[in-house]
Design a protein around this motif. Structure first.
Motif, PDB file in Angstrom:
ATOM      1  N   TRP A  34      54.673  82.387  29.104  1.00  0.00           N
ATOM      2  CA  TRP A  34      55.776  82.523  30.059  1.00  0.00           C
ATOM      3  C   TRP A  34      57.098  82.493  29.308  1.00  0.00           C
ATOM      4  O   TRP A  34      57.178  81.972  28.196  1.00  0.00           O
ATOM      5  CB  TRP A  34      55.743  81.358  31.039  1.00  0.00           C
ATOM      6  N   PRO A  35      58.191  82.986  29.935  1.00  0.00           N
ATOM      7  CA  PRO A  35      59.518  82.788  29.332  1.00  0.00           C
ATOM      8  C   PRO A  35      59.755  81.298  29.119  1.00  0.00           C
ATOM      9  O   PRO A  35      59.520  80.488  30.013  1.00  0.00           O
ATOM     10  CB  PRO A  35      60.480  83.366  30.370  1.00  0.00           C
ATOM     11  N   GLN A  36      60.184  80.945  27.909  1.00  0.00           N
ATOM     12  CA  GLN A  36      60.365  79.545  27.537  1.00  0.00           C
ATOM     13  C   GLN A  36      61.811  79.098  27.740  1.00  0.00           C
ATOM     14  O   GLN A  36      62.745  79.847  27.472  1.00  0.00           O
ATOM     15  CB  GLN A  36      59.959  79.338  26.076  1.00  0.00           C
ATOM     16  N   HIS A  37      61.943  77.873  28.202  1.00  0.00           N
ATOM     17  CA  HIS A  37      63.245  77.229  28.377  1.00  0.00           C
ATOM     18  C   HIS A  37      63.216  75.941  27.572  1.00  0.00           C
ATOM     19  O   HIS A  37      62.176  75.292  27.468  1.00  0.00           O
ATOM     20  CB  HIS A  37      63.497  76.926  29.855  1.00  0.00           C
ATOM     21  N   GLU A  38      64.361  75.576  27.006  1.00  0.00           N
ATOM     22  CA  GLU A  38      64.462  74.338  26.228  1.00  0.00           C
ATOM     23  C   GLU A  38      65.322  73.331  26.969  1.00  0.00           C
ATOM     24  O   GLU A  38      66.269  73.703  27.657  1.00  0.00           O
ATOM     25  CB  GLU A  38      65.093  74.601  24.855  1.00  0.00           C
ATOM     26  N   ALA A  39      64.978  72.075  26.794  1.00  0.00           N
ATOM     27  CA  ALA A  39      65.770  70.999  27.385  1.00  0.00           C
ATOM     28  C   ALA A  39      65.782  69.814  26.427  1.00  0.00           C
ATOM     29  O   ALA A  39      64.729  69.336  26.016  1.00  0.00           O
ATOM     30  CB  ALA A  39      65.187  70.580  28.726  1.00  0.00           C
ATOM     31  N   ASP A  40      67.002  69.399  26.042  1.00  0.00           N
ATOM     32  CA  ASP A  40      67.172  68.154  25.299  1.00  0.00           C
ATOM     33  C   ASP A  40      67.344  67.064  26.344  1.00  0.00           C
ATOM     34  O   ASP A  40      68.288  67.098  27.133  1.00  0.00           O
ATOM     35  CB  ASP A  40      68.395  68.228  24.388  1.00  0.00           C
ATOM     36  N   VAL A  41      66.411  66.117  26.363  1.00  0.00           N
ATOM     37  CA  VAL A  41      66.353  65.144  27.444  1.00  0.00           C
ATOM     38  C   VAL A  41      66.465  63.731  26.887  1.00  0.00           C
ATOM     39  O   VAL A  41      65.830  63.393  25.889  1.00  0.00           O
ATOM     40  CB  VAL A  41      65.021  65.298  28.224  1.00  0.00           C
TER      41      VAL A  41
END
Length: 156
Positions: A34-41
């Motif tokens: 799938w299209p990937q999304h990044e999150a710094d959490v």
């Protein structure tokens, strides 16, 4: 106790079920397509303090939309009665509303993480990541089931 070579190669799987026209079983490699999304959490963990991680994966909304939730397309607000229950292999659970993740409403960037800090989660299983949450209580590791439920139309 030693594990068999087959067990070492097992890939965790999660089931998408409930009020869906196309229930699915997905693995982390499937999620990586799938299209990937990044999150710094950063979130507070009750047992180990503040945690900082980078997660990558598809948006929960995109994956569930592909499974075909059985909304009435002629009624825009029909989807607002749907709930999403997420279960982890360790017994943890979280509940979200469809409105939280829907782009027309809350638009929360909730991820089905396939990697954490660059490490694939193939054997451990995908993780539910809510970057907007200050507390990590709705972070679910090793997801084994996601159920979409629209039975709540008759509450009134």
């Amino acid at each position: 106790m030693s594990r068999s070579p087959e067990a070492a190669d097992e890939v965790a799987e999660l089931a998408l079920a409930g009020d869906l026209s196309r229930p699915l079983r997905l693995t982390v490699p499937d999620l990586l397509a799938w299209p990937q999304h990044e999150a710094d959490v950063s979130f507070e963990c009750a047992t180990s303090g503040i945690q900082h991680h980078r997660f990558t994966g598809p948006l929960l909304h995109d994956v569930l939309a592909a499974a075909g939730p059985v909304f009435d397309p002629t009624r825009r607000k029909d989807r607002l009665r749907f709930l999403i229950a997420v279960s982890g292999a360790d017994g943890h659970h979280a509940l979200l509303s469809w409105a939280e993740i829907d782009p027309d409403f809350g638009r929360a960037p909730v991820l089905l993480a396939a990697t954490v800090d660059g490490t694939p989660l193939d054997r451990a299983g995908a993780q539910l990541v809510l970057p907007q949450d200050r507390c990590g209580a709705r972070h679910i590791s090793g997801i084994n089931a996601i159920r979409v439920d629209g039975r709540y139309a008759s509450w009134a």
